[in-house]
Design a protein around this motif. Structure first.
Motif, PDB file in Angstrom:
ATOM      1  N   ALA A 254      46.008  43.728  48.255  1.00 33.61           N
ATOM      2  CA  ALA A 254      44.897  44.360  47.548  1.00 33.61           C
ATOM      3  C   ALA A 254      45.923  45.160  46.606  1.00 33.61           C
ATOM      4  O   ALA A 254      46.816  46.059  47.021  1.00 33.61           O
ATOM      5  CB  ALA A 254      44.376  45.378  48.681  1.00 33.61           C
ATOM      6  N   HIS A 255      45.843  44.683  45.452  1.00 34.97           N
ATOM      7  CA  HIS A 255      46.813  45.111  44.500  1.00 34.97           C
ATOM      8  C   HIS A 255      46.216  46.137  43.437  1.00 34.97           C
ATOM      9  O   HIS A 255      44.966  46.183  43.287  1.00 34.97           O
ATOM     10  CB  HIS A 255      47.359  44.201  43.717  1.00 34.97           C
ATOM     11  N   GLY A 256      46.863  46.862  42.864  1.00 35.61           N
ATOM     12  CA  GLY A 256      46.139  47.823  41.722  1.00 35.61           C
ATOM     13  C   GLY A 256      45.858  47.358  40.520  1.00 35.61           C
ATOM     14  O   GLY A 256      46.323  46.099  40.433  1.00 35.61           O
TER      15      GLY A 256
ATOM     16  N   GLN B 180      45.135  42.274  32.229  1.00 35.34           N
ATOM     17  CA  GLN B 180      43.916  42.679  32.258  1.00 35.34           C
ATOM     18  C   GLN B 180      43.182  42.579  33.477  1.00 35.34           C
ATOM     19  O   GLN B 180      42.062  42.157  33.541  1.00 35.34           O
ATOM     20  CB  GLN B 180      43.036  42.001  30.998  1.00 35.34           C
ATOM     21  N   TRP B 181      43.901  42.988  34.446  1.00 31.82           N
ATOM     22  CA  TRP B 181      43.190  42.579  35.850  1.00 31.82           C
ATOM     23  C   TRP B 181      42.883  44.295  36.257  1.00 31.82           C
ATOM     24  O   TRP B 181      43.748  45.037  36.281  1.00 31.82           O
ATOM     25  CB  TRP B 181      44.161  42.299  36.967  1.00 31.82           C
ATOM     26  N   PRO B 182      41.731  44.468  36.788  1.00 32.39           N
ATOM     27  CA  PRO B 182      41.472  45.600  37.653  1.00 32.39           C
ATOM     28  C   PRO B 182      42.099  45.527  38.880  1.00 32.39           C
ATOM     29  O   PRO B 182      42.495  44.610  39.426  1.00 32.39           O
ATOM     30  CB  PRO B 182      39.831  45.571  37.717  1.00 32.39           C
ATOM     31  N   ALA B 183      41.945  46.650  39.567  1.00 30.57           N
ATOM     32  CA  ALA B 183      42.452  46.431  41.086  1.00 30.57           C
ATOM     33  C   ALA B 183      41.436  45.739  41.871  1.00 30.57           C
ATOM     34  O   ALA B 183      40.140  45.509  41.535  1.00 30.57           O
ATOM     35  CB  ALA B 183      42.418  47.769  41.816  1.00 30.57           C
ATOM     36  N   MET B 184      42.010  45.053  42.732  1.00 28.16           N
ATOM     37  CA  MET B 184      41.200  43.934  43.596  1.00 28.16           C
ATOM     38  C   MET B 184      42.210  43.259  44.856  1.00 28.16           C
ATOM     39  O   MET B 184      43.379  43.683  44.708  1.00 28.16           O
ATOM     40  CB  MET B 184      40.970  42.580  42.631  1.00 28.16           C
ATOM     41  N   THR B 185      41.456  42.467  45.527  1.00 30.72           N
ATOM     42  CA  THR B 185      42.063  41.912  46.696  1.00 30.72           C
ATOM     43  C   THR B 185      41.843  40.539  46.493  1.00 30.72           C
ATOM     44  O   THR B 185      40.792  40.219  46.124  1.00 30.72           O
ATOM     45  CB  THR B 185      41.469  42.497  48.100  1.00 30.72           C
ATOM     46  N   MET B 186      42.935  39.817  46.329  1.00 33.96           N
ATOM     47  CA  MET B 186      43.082  38.278  46.039  1.00 33.96           C
ATOM     48  C   MET B 186      44.371  37.721  46.826  1.00 33.96           C
ATOM     49  O   MET B 186      45.275  38.274  47.479  1.00 33.96           O
ATOM     50  CB  MET B 186      42.997  38.157  44.588  1.00 33.96           C
ATOM     51  N   ALA B 187      44.133  36.327  46.858  1.00 33.13           N
ATOM     52  CA  ALA B 187      45.290  35.509  47.505  1.00 33.13           C
ATOM     53  C   ALA B 187      45.899  35.042  46.177  1.00 33.13           C
ATOM     54  O   ALA B 187      45.815  34.504  45.144  1.00 33.13           O
ATOM     55  CB  ALA B 187      44.768  34.354  48.221  1.00 33.13           C
TER      56      ALA B 187
HETATM   57 CU   LIG Z   1      43.957  40.212  41.201  1.00 38.22          CU
END
Ligand SMILES: [Cu+2]
Length: 118
Positions: free
Chosen positions: A66-68, A74-81
């Motif tokens: 779960a990153h900021g 240009q990425w929003p905060a999200m949880t990803m692999a």
């Molecule tokens: Cu991401």
């Protein structure tokens, strides 16, 4: 006619890739380690982020974070692999706060370095 088919096919591929972008930890990244050794190959720049480890999959060599927000890509905060090597993941556990660097290539993102924050 052939060109139209190709255009349609690549649109479909693009659409499915973006649909899967949040949930596709299974990409085989075994070939990537060698590629990173090659200095001459043009690569996407490394971006930096901070986050919290949500899961580690040592079979698929992925870490879910779960990153900021990451303005560099240009990425929003999200949880990803992210793809990561066993070495990179050694000693890390879900719940750890980490600072990490990664390369984003299309729908894939690969950890370049990762360490626990104190
Ligand atoms: Cu991401």
């Amino acid at each position: 006619m052939k060109l139209t088919l190709i255009a349609v096919a690549s649109t479909i591929v693009t659409l499915s890739l973006s649909a899967l972008a949040e949930d596709m930890p299974g990409m085989k990244m075994d070939g990537m380690e060698g590629m990173q050794m090659t200095q001459d190959v043009k690569q996407t720049p490394v971006a930096k982020a901070e986050g919290t480890i949500k899961a580690i999959n040592s079979e698929k060599h992925t870490v879910t974070i779960a990153h900021g927000a990451v303005p560099a890509v240009q990425w929003p905060a999200m949880t990803m692999a992210f793809s990561a090597t066993a070495d990179q993941l050694a000693g890390l556990n879900p719940g750890d706060q980490v600072i990490f660097e990664f390369r984003s290539e299309g729908a894939k993102a690969t950890v370049v370095s990762i360490k626990k924050m104190k």
